[in-house]
Design an enzyme around this catalytic site. Structure first.
Site, short mmCIF file in Angstrom:
data_model
loop_
_atom_site.label_atom_id
_atom_site.label_comp_id
_atom_site.label_asym_id
_atom_site.label_seq_id
_atom_site.Cartn_x
_atom_site.Cartn_y
_atom_site.Cartn_z
N HIS A 1 63.35 -0.51 -91.52
CA HIS A 1 64.69 0.03 -91.28
C HIS A 1 64.89 0.19 -89.78
O HIS A 1 63.92 0.37 -89.03
CB HIS A 1 64.88 1.37 -91.99
CG HIS A 1 63.78 2.34 -91.73
ND1 HIS A 1 62.55 2.26 -92.35
CD2 HIS A 1 63.69 3.38 -90.88
CE1 HIS A 1 61.76 3.22 -91.91
NE2 HIS A 1 62.43 3.91 -90.99
N HIS B 1 66.89 2.47 -86.96
CA HIS B 1 67.62 3.71 -86.70
C HIS B 1 68.71 3.46 -85.65
O HIS B 1 68.46 2.77 -84.65
CB HIS B 1 66.70 4.78 -86.11
CG HIS B 1 65.59 5.23 -87.01
ND1 HIS B 1 65.67 6.37 -87.78
CD2 HIS B 1 64.36 4.70 -87.27
CE1 HIS B 1 64.54 6.53 -88.45
NE2 HIS B 1 63.72 5.53 -88.17
N ASN C 1 60.42 1.58 -86.19
CA ASN C 1 59.00 1.91 -86.11
C ASN C 1 58.17 1.04 -87.05
O ASN C 1 58.57 0.82 -88.20
CB ASN C 1 58.79 3.39 -86.49
CG ASN C 1 59.55 4.34 -85.58
OD1 ASN C 1 59.66 4.10 -84.38
ND2 ASN C 1 60.10 5.40 -86.14
P1 5GP Z 1 60.58 6.22 -89.96
O1 5GP Z 1 59.83 7.44 -89.51
O2 5GP Z 1 59.83 5.49 -91.05
O3 5GP Z 1 61.01 5.33 -88.85
O4 5GP Z 1 61.94 6.76 -90.56
C1 5GP Z 1 62.12 7.11 -91.88
C2 5GP Z 1 63.45 7.80 -91.95
O5 5GP Z 1 63.89 7.80 -93.28
C3 5GP Z 1 63.38 9.27 -91.49
O6 5GP Z 1 64.28 9.46 -90.41
C4 5GP Z 1 63.77 10.05 -92.74
O7 5GP Z 1 64.56 11.17 -92.45
C5 5GP Z 1 64.53 9.02 -93.55
N1 5GP Z 1 64.44 9.23 -94.98
C6 5GP Z 1 63.30 9.47 -95.69
N2 5GP Z 1 63.60 9.59 -96.99
C7 5GP Z 1 64.93 9.42 -97.10
C8 5GP Z 1 65.83 9.45 -98.20
O8 5GP Z 1 65.46 9.66 -99.36
N3 5GP Z 1 67.15 9.23 -97.94
C9 5GP Z 1 67.60 8.99 -96.66
N4 5GP Z 1 68.91 8.79 -96.51
N5 5GP Z 1 66.78 8.97 -95.60
C10 5GP Z 1 65.47 9.19 -95.81
#
Ligand code: 5GP
Ligand code: ZN
Length: 137
Positions: free
Chosen positions: A101, A103, A88
């Site tokens: 990142h 997924h 994203n």
């Molecule tokens: P985004 O919404 O930015 O694509 O995804 C961020 C992801 O990072 C989410 O799925 C969330 O659960 C994960 N995330 C956020 N903070 C942490 C953390 O402190 N540790 C880990 N392992 N994942 C995290």
């Protein structure tokens, strides 16, 4: 290169704990703390880039190879029916952590993971759309 207030940079430096499933010189792949499914992995470049626009080409080209490696391991481990690989950029696109990142999410027929969009109609002017995009390539 780390960014001071970045949660994923803090994970990469070991200041915040995480569970690592894979690591090489450029990337660390960890379990998502709020997983969409068992085995939901996120792949973090070790050098901070906020999003795809700031990601060096070298990391961009290598990260899909890592995603393939993780996806293959998840398939072998969980015998899932499918895998989503997604990334994203920007709040509007669902990005919540501004350290790029990828997924990797195991999927099963009939699971409750919600990724998708309402499908629009075929545009009347696809050639014009292609031209407007091509003008900026
Ligand atoms: P985004 O919404 O930015 O694509 O995804 C961020 C992801 O990072 C989410 O799925 C969330 O659960 C994960 N995330 C956020 N903070 C942490 C953390 O402190 N540790 C880990 N392992 N994942 C995290
Ligand atoms: Zn960062």
């Amino acid at each position: 290169m780390r960014e001071e207030n970045c949660i994923f940079c803090k994970i990469l430096s070991g200041d915040i704990p995480s569970t690592t499933v894979y690591e090489d010189e450029s990337f660390q792949a960890i379990l998502d703390v709020n997983p969409a499914a068992r085995g939901h992995v996120i792949i973090l470049p070790k050098n901070h880039a906020p999003d795809i626009f700031g990601l060096p080409d070298e990391d961009a080209s290598k990260i899909m190879i890592v995603a393939k490696k993780i996806a293959s391991a998840l398939k072998a481990t969980y015998h899932c029916d499918g895998i989503n690989i997604l990334q994203n950029n920007g709040e509007a696109a669902g990005q919540t952590v501004f350290h790029l990142h990828v997924h990797v999410i195991p999927r099963f027929e009939g699971d409750t993971v919600d990724i998708g969009w309402a499908k629009g109609d075929m545009p009347e002017d696809p050639a014009a759309i292609a031209e407007e995009i091509k003008a900026n390539l």
